[in-house]
Design a protein around this motif. Structure first.
Motif: not given
Ligand SMILES: Cc1cc2nc3c(=O)[nH]c(=O)nc-3n(C[C@H](O)[C@H](O)[C@H](O)COP(=O)(O)OP(=O)(O)OC[C@H]3O[C@@H](n4cnc5c(N)ncnc54)[C@H](O)[C@@H]3O)c2cc1C
Lengths: 288, 778
Positions: B127-131, B47-52, B106-107
Motif C-alpha cells: 500500500v502506498d500510504w500518504r500519512p 490516504d491510500i494512494a495505491k494498493i498493489a 480494514p483496508v
C-alpha cells in the motif's frame, strides 16, 4: 497471528545444532522452550527461515556441581531451577528470583539458556547471572568459549552469541561463606515481567555488611550493575540511605528508560524503594 | 408447587463446556471454507494512494485478494444511526477505499486456503500510504486548529447535547460548599475470551446466505445483512453458536464482519474470519474514554442544591453501528446523582471524533462513570460537612417509598431501594469493626481505605424510537412445544453468551407450565429455529425474556389443561398441573404430561370428535413499561495502598443489588462477580495505551493488564428484592451491575486510603505511577 513459513530442523546433540547453525547462518534460530520466540514469530516480528529445535538434545540439560562450580545446562527448565535443592543451597539468589519468573505453564517449558539468550532487559535470570558473575559457555563448530556475564549482555535482546553459536551452559561459583542475597521486584500482576527489580549481594560478618553489590533490571536496555548505589549504601551503614540520595546515585549509574506504562521517574522511585528492601533483607539475620 | 424461580441452580451447560464439547464459532464444521485475513491500516490517518495486490494474489493458496472497489457493487456502506439527532455522520465502507481514519481499520482482505497463507498474502500487499495529521488525544480534539479526524470536518465536535435544566447561578454563590472535580477515564475494551468471528456461505444457486457468527442477536444480523448486501432477508439464515462472552463487544456489527459476508457473496465459497487477539484489541469496540467535570452545590444541612456534570466523550472515527457511540456519554451524565434528591441538575455531553477505534457499548455503558463521579463527589461532600459517607448517603437518597419518581436529569425511575441496599451492605461489611481496623492500621502507617459506591442502572431496552433503523431491539418472541415424551422445547430470541440465560428461562418456564426443570430445553441463537426478535443487550435476558417465558409458559399450561380436560372429560378449571402431572382438584385419576402428550401426538382418536388439542404456543412481547427497567445497588471495597510503591492490594469487595425477583441467585451472583472483575480492571489495571500519533501500543494480553483471579479479592454478594411492578415476573436486569458499581467503589476506597496523606486521585486506571504522582513521590 500465524508465523511465516519456516523449516524445522530437530537435532539431538549440541554438535548437530552447531552444524545446522553453521549451514544456515543468520537465517536460523535456536528453538528452546519457545516461550519468547514463538510469540514473536506469531506476531511476525521474528521470522527465521529455519528453526533448530534443541529440545531433544542430550547433554544440554541438568544442574551439576563440580567442586565450587555449579553448571546449569542451557535446556534447564525454569521449573527445574526453581525446585532444585542444589540451586537453593549453592545459588540462593536464583532460588529467590525464580518465583518471580512467569507462570507455571511457562516455567515448565522456558529454559535458562533461552532466558539468557533472549536477553529481555526485564527478565530475572540475566540480572542474577550478572550479579553472580556467571560464565556463559558458548559453542560452535569453531569450538567452545566462555564469556563473562558482564560482557555477554550487549543491549536490548542482544548478546555476545554469534549467529553460528549455541549457548551450552552457564557456570556459577557456589555461594561463598557469609554471602547474603536479596531479590526484589515490582510487577503489576503476579507472573508479569517486572516493571523494575533489584538483585543484591553482600558479605555479612556479624552485624557488618561488606562487598555490597546491586544489579538493577527492567530499567535500561540490559541488566546493569549499580556501583554508585553500592558505595552510597556502604557509606550510610548501618543506616539506610535516603530515597533522594539513592535516586541521585542511580542516575549516576544508569540512564533509566521508560516502558510503555512507566516513566523513568517512576522506575527510579521503585528501584530506590526496592534497594531499601534489599538492604533491609541483607542486614537481617536468618536470611540467606 | 415446585419452585424453580428463586433456586440457585448452576448453568445447565457447565459440564458440556468444561468437557470441551461446546461448539464455538471455530468448531462449526464448514466444508471447504476459505480463511480471510485483513490488511489493517497501520496508520491512524492516511490516504491510500495505491494498493498493489498482484504479489499477494500470486501466492500459492491465495484464492482472492479483495479491496474496496471489489465490494463496492455488493455493499454500499453505511452511516450512523440517528438515535441522537444532530450527530455528525461520516459514511463507512466495509473496506476503506481511499483513506484510513484509524489504526486497525480494514483496508484489504485475502481469502486463502489457510489462515497462515491468508496472513502471508496480507504481508505481500503493498500500500502506498500518504500519512495525514492525526487527531488521537482527546484533550486536544476540540481545540481550535486541531487536526480534523476526517479531512472535511470543520471541527471534531460530533455531537453536543444538554440534559436537565439550567441552574440558577445564584445557587453556586449561596451554597455553603461548592465542590468541583475533574475526572479522567481512559480507554478500555471488553476482551471476551472467545474473539469475534464469522463463517459465511452464499449459495448463488438460490441466493441464500448462511452466517455463523459469534454474536448476541441473530435476527438483528439477518436484517442488517439484508440491508448491507441487498439480499432478501427471508433467505438469510444466521446462527450464533456457543458464544464465549460478549460484554457488549458482540452486540455491534463490524466492518470486517460485513466484509466477510460480502466476500462470501463475491466469490461464492464459504469463508471464515476469526479475529486474533491483536485484531480484537485494535478493532473491537473500545469504551469509556471520557473526561468528566462535576460541580456540586451543598447546603449547610447537607442538601444537594445543584449538580452540574459535563462529559467529553472520545468516540473514535465513526459512531458505532448499529446504535450510537453517543449513548455512553449520554448515560454517564443522565445517570449522575440519580440515587439522590437533587434540587437542580444540569449536564452536557460533547462527543469528539478521533482517529482511533470506534467506541461502542461495553458492559455498563456510561453507568460506571456516572457512579464513580457521583460517589466521589458524595464522599467529598461528606468530608466537607464532617459526616460519615454512609450517613450523607442515607440522608440524601430518594427514599425507597418515594418511587415512582423522575430524576433531576429527567429519567423516570421506579421500584428502587437505596436505603435497604445500604443497610444490607453495612451489615455484611460490619462497618464499625472495619473502621476500627482501618484506624488501627493507619496508626501503624498502613493506609487502608473503605469505599462505597451506589448506583442506578438502566436495563432491558426495548423497542426504542428508531428501532427500525438500528434493527437493534425488536419485539421478542418464543415458541414452546411439548414432544410426545412430555419434554418441552422453548425456542426464544434472548440468547446465551455464558451468563446462563437458558437456565434462567428454563426455570421460569418450568414453574409457569408446571413441569420439572429437567424437562425444559431452551434453544436460542438460530434465526431458523426461533421467531424474530432481539437478542441480548442491556441486561434484558431476565426481565424481558423471562417475562415472555412466563407468559408463554402460562399460555401453554392453558393448552395442556384444555387437552387434558377433553381427555378426562372434566372442566379445565378442575385440573392442576404440577411437576409434570395433571391432577383433578377433587382427587381421582389424573394423567401424566408425557401420557397426555403421547396421546395428543399419536392417538387423536382418544379425544372427542373435532377436538384438535394443541401442545404448542407462539408468543411475542414488546414491553410497554413506562421506562427502561431501572435497578439499583451498592458496592463496597476494602483495600490497602502501599504508599511506597503506589500498589493497591484489594482486601475484600461487597455488592448488594436489587434485581427485583431473583430467578436464580447463583447466576445473578456470578454476573455480579464477573462484572466486578471488569470494573476493578477499569479502576486499577486496564488501559489501551495510545501514542501521540494514534498507535495502540499494548495490544496483547501481556501488556493490556486484565486482572487475574489472583489479583481479585473475595467478593460477598447480597440481594434486596423489590419486584419490578410493571411485569408479572418482577425481574430486572442483572448483567451489568457488577461492572457499574466496582469502578466507583475502588475509586472511593483508594481516595479514602490516601486522605490522611493529603492526596487524591481521579484518573483511572489508578496505576502505581499515578498514585505515586498523587502522593508527590515522583
Ligand atoms: C506470559 C509470559 C510471561 C513471562 N514472564 C516472564 C518473567 O516474568 N520473567 C522472565 O524472565 N521470563 C518471562 N517469560 C519468558 C520465559 O521465561 C521464556 O521462556 C524465556 O525468556 C526464554 O526461554 P525459552 O527457553 O522459552 O526460549 P525461546 O523462546 O525458545 O528462545 C528465546 C530466544 O533465545 C534463543 N535461544 C534459546 N536457547 C538458545 C541457546 N541454547 N543458544 C542460543 N540461543 C538460544 C532463541 O533462538 C530465541 O532467540 C514469560 C513468557 C511468557 C509467555
Amino acid at each position: 497471528m500465524k508465523p511465516r513459513p519456516f523449516k524445522l530442523i530437530r537435532v539431538d546433540s549440541a554438535e548437530g545444532a552447531s552444524e545446522a547453525l553453521a549451514r544456515h547462518g543468520e537465517e536460523a534460530r535456536i528453538l528452546a522452550g519457545g516461550q519468547s520466540l514463538v510469540p514473536m514469530m506469531n506476531f511476525r516480528v521474528a521470522a527465521p527461515a529455519v528453526l533448530v529445535d534443541i529440545n531433544a538434545c542430550t547433554g544440554l540439560g541438568g544442574i551439576t556441581r563440580t567442586g565450587d562450580i555449579i553448571r546449569l545446562g542451557a535446556l534447564t527448565r525454569h521449573r527445574e531451577t526453581a525446585t532444585s535443592t542444589l540451586v537453593a543451597d549453592a545459588l540462593p539468589l536464583l532460588a529467590m528470583a525464580m518465583p518471580h519468573v512467569g507462570h507455571l505453564a511457562i516455567c515448565n517449558r522456558g529454559t535458562f539458556g533461552g532466558s539468557l539468550a533472549h536477553a529481555d532487559p526485564a527478565a530475572e535470570l540475566p540480572a542474577c547471572a550478572l550479579l553472580l558473575d556467571g560464565s556463559v559457555v558458548i559453542g560452535s563448530l569453531r569450538g567452545e568459549r566462555r564469556v563473562a556475564a558482564a560482557d555477554f549482555f550487549r543491549g536490548l535482546y542482544t548478546t555476545a552469541i554469534e549467529p553460528d553459536e549455541l549457548l551450552l551452559a552457564v557456570e556459577f561459583q557456589a555461594r561463598r561463606p557469609n554471602a547474603v542475597f536479596a531479590f526484589h521486584e515490582l510487577a503489576r500482576r503476579h507472573g508479569d515481567f517486572a516493571l523494575a527489580g533489584i538483585a543484591a549481594s553482600a558479605i555479612r560478618v556479624g552485624e557488618m555488611l561488606g562487598d555490597i553489590a546491586f544489579v538493577g533490571f527492567g530499567i535500561a536496555d540490559r541488566p546493569v550493575l549499580l556501583p554508585s548505589v553500592a558505595r552510597l549504601a556502604a557509606g550510610a551503614l548501618p543506616r539506610l540511605p535516603q530515597i533522594a540520595a539513592l535516586k541521585e546515585a542511580l542516575a549516576a549509574d544508569v540512564e533509566i528508560l521508560p516502558d510503555n506504562q512507566q516513566s523513568p521517574a517512576m522506575k527510579a522511585h521503585i528501584v530506590a524503594e526496592l534497594i531499601l528492601d534489599a538492604l533491609g533483607q541483607l542486614s537481617r539475620k536468618g536470611t540467606a | 408447587m415446585t419452585k424453580n424461580i428463586g433456586s440457585a441452580r448452576p448453568r445447565d451447560d457447565v459440564r458440556l463446556l468444561l468437557d470441551g464439547r461446546g461448539t464455538y464459532l471455530d468448531d462449526v464444521p464448514v466444508t471447504g471454507a476459505l480463511h480471510v485475513a485483513f490488511l489493517r491500516s497501520p496508520h491512524a490517518h492516511a490516504d491510500i494512494a495505491k494498493i498493489a495486490t498482484a504479489a499477494a494474489a500470486a501466492l500459492p493458496g491465495v484464492v482472492r485478494v479483495v479491496t474496496a472497489s471489489d465490494l463496492a457493487a455488493i455493499c454500499h456502506g453505511w452511516g450512523s444511526s440517528q438515535t441522537f439527532p444532530g450527530l455528525v455522520e461520516r459514511r463507512q465502507t466495509a473496506l476503506a477505499a481511499t483513506r484510513a481514519v484509524y489504526q486497525g481499520q480494514p483496508v484489504a482482505a485475502v481469502a486463502a486456503e489457510t489462515r497462515a497463507i491468508a496472513e502471508d498474502g496480507v504481508e505481500a500487499i503493498e500500500v502506498d500510504w500518504r500519512p495525514l495529521p492525526e487527531m488521537a488525544a482527546l484533550d486536544h480534539a476540540l481545540e481550535p486548529g486541531a487536526a480534523p479526524a476526517h479531512g472535511d470536518l470543520a471541527s471534531n465536535l460530533a455531537y453536543s447535547g444538554t440534559i436537565g435544566a439550567n441552574i440558577d447561578p445564584a445557587i453556586w454563590k449561596e451554597a455553603a460548599h461548592v465542590l468541583e472535580e475533574s475526572f479522567i477515564f481512559h480507554r478500555v475494551t471488553g476482551v471476551p475470551l472467545e474473539t469475534r468471528g464469522v463463517v459465511a456461505s452464499y449459495l448463488p444457486a438460490d441466493g441464500s446466505l448462511t452466517v455463523y457468527q459469534s454474536h448476541t442477536a441473530p435476527h438483528q444480523l439477518r436484517s442488517l445483512y439484508a440491508m448491507h448486501l441487498g439480499l432478501d432477508e427471508g433467505r438469510i439464515h444466521v446462527v450464533t453458536p456457543q458464544v464465549g462472552g460478549s460484554f457488549g463487544v458482540k452486540i455491534h456489527l463490524y466492518p470486517d464482519e460485513i466484509a466477510t459476508c460480502a466476500i462470501a457473496r463475491l466469490i461464492g465459497r464459504p469463508v471464515k474470519f476469526i479475529a486474533d487477539r491483536l485484531e480484537s484489541f485494535t478493532a473491537d469496540i473500545h469504551a469509556r474514554e471520557q473526561r468528566v467535570r462535576a460541580r456540586v452545590a451543598l447546603g449547610a444541612d447537607g442538601r444537594f442544591l445543584a449538580w452540574q456534570v459535563d462529559c467529553l466523550l472520545g468516540m473514535g472515527a465513526f459512531s458505532t453501528h448499529p446504535g450510537s457511540s453517543v449513548q455512553e456519554g449520554d448515560e454517564t451524565v443522565r445517570l449522575a446523582a440519580t440515587p439522590y434528591r437533587v434540587d437542580a441538575f444540569a449536564g452536557r455531553v460533547d462527543v469528539a471524533f478521533q482517529n482511533k477505534t470506534i467506541v461502542g457499548q461495553y458492559r455498563g455503558v456510561g453507568h460506571p462513570m456516572a457512579s464513580a463521579v457521583t460517589e466521589y463527589m458524595v464522599d467529598r461532600s461528606a468530608e466537607a460537612l464532617g459526616v460519615l459517607p454512609e450517613e450523607l448517603r442515607r440522608r440524601n437518597y430518594v427514599p425507597d417509598d418515594a418511587y415512582p419518581t423522575t430524576s433531576a436529569s429527567g429519567l423516570p425511575l421506579d421500584a428502587l431501594s437505596h436505603r435497604k441496599c445500604l443497610d444490607e451492605i453495612l451489615r455484611l461489611m460490619d462497618m464499625p469493626a472495619l473502621r476500627l481496623a482501618q484506624a488501627a492500621f493507619r496508626a501503624k502507617g498502613v493506609y487502608r481505605g473503605i469505599g462505597l459506591s451506589a448506583f442506578i442502572e438502566r436495563t432491558a431496552t426495548n423497542v426504542p424510537v428508531n428501532a427500525h433503523v438500528r434493527k437493534a431491539t425488536a419485539q421478542d418472541g418464543v415458541t414452546l412445544h411439548i414432544d410426545p415424551s412430555g419434554s418441552v422445547r422453548a425456542a426464544i430470541t434472548v440468547t446465551e453468551q455464558g451468563q446462563g440465560t437458558h437456565t434462567a428461562i428454563a426455570q421460569v418456564i418450568a414453574d409457569a407450565l408446571g413441569v420439572p426443570f429437567e424437562r425444559v430445553t431452551v434453544i436460542s441463537g438460530d434465526s431458523a429455529a426461533t421467531p424474530y426478535g432481539s437478542g441480548i443487550r442491556a441486561s434484558r435476558g431476565a426481565p424481558v425474556g423471562g417475562e415472555l417465558a412466563l407468559k408463554a409458559g402460562r399460555a401453554l399450561r392453558r393448552n395442556v389443561l384444555a387437552a387434558a380436560a377433553t381427555l378426562l372429560q372434566v372442566a379445565p378449571d378442575d385440573l392442576t398441573l404440577d411437576n409434570g402431572t395433571i391432577l383433578r382438584r377433587g382427587g381421582g385419576r389424573g394423567v401424566r404430561l408425557d401420557e397426555l402428550a403421547e396421546a395428543v401426538h399419536f392417538r387423536p382418536q382418544l379425544f372427542q370428535h373435532g377436538a384438535q388439542p394443541n401442545l404448542s404456543v407462539a408468543m411475542h412481547f414488546g414491553h410497554d413499561w413506562p421506562t427502561l427497567v431501572p435497578t439499583n445497588g451498592i458496592q463496597a471495597s476494602y483495600l490497602e495502598v502501599d504508599a511506597r510503591t503506589g500498589m493497591v492490594r484489594l482486601l475484600h469487595h461487597w455488592a448488594v443489588d436489587d434485581f427485583g425477583t431473583l430467578i436464580n441467585p447463583l447466576l445473578a451472583a456470578e454476573q455480579v462477580r464477573g462484572g466486578i472483575a471488569q470494573g476493578i480492571g477499569q479502576a486499577l489495571y486496564e488501559e489501551l495505551l495510545y501514542s501521540e500519533d494514534g498507535q495502540l501500543t499494548n495490544a496483547t494480553l501481556a501488556d493490556y493488564l486484565l486482572p487475574k483471579a489472583s489479583d481479585l479479592p473475595d467478593i460477598t454478594v447480597g440481594h434486596v428484592e423489590t419486584p419490578w411492578p410493571h411485569s408479572e415476573l418482577g425481574a430486572k436486569g442483572a448483567g451489568e451491575a457488577g461492572t457499574t458499581g466496582a469502578l466507583g467503589a475502588v475509586l472511593t476506597a483508594v481516595n479514602d486510603a490516601l486522605r490522611p496523606l493529603g492526596a487524591k486521585i481521579t484518573e483511572m486506571p489508578m496505576t502505581p505511577e499515578r498514585i505515586l504522582r498523587a502522593l508527590g513521590k515522583i
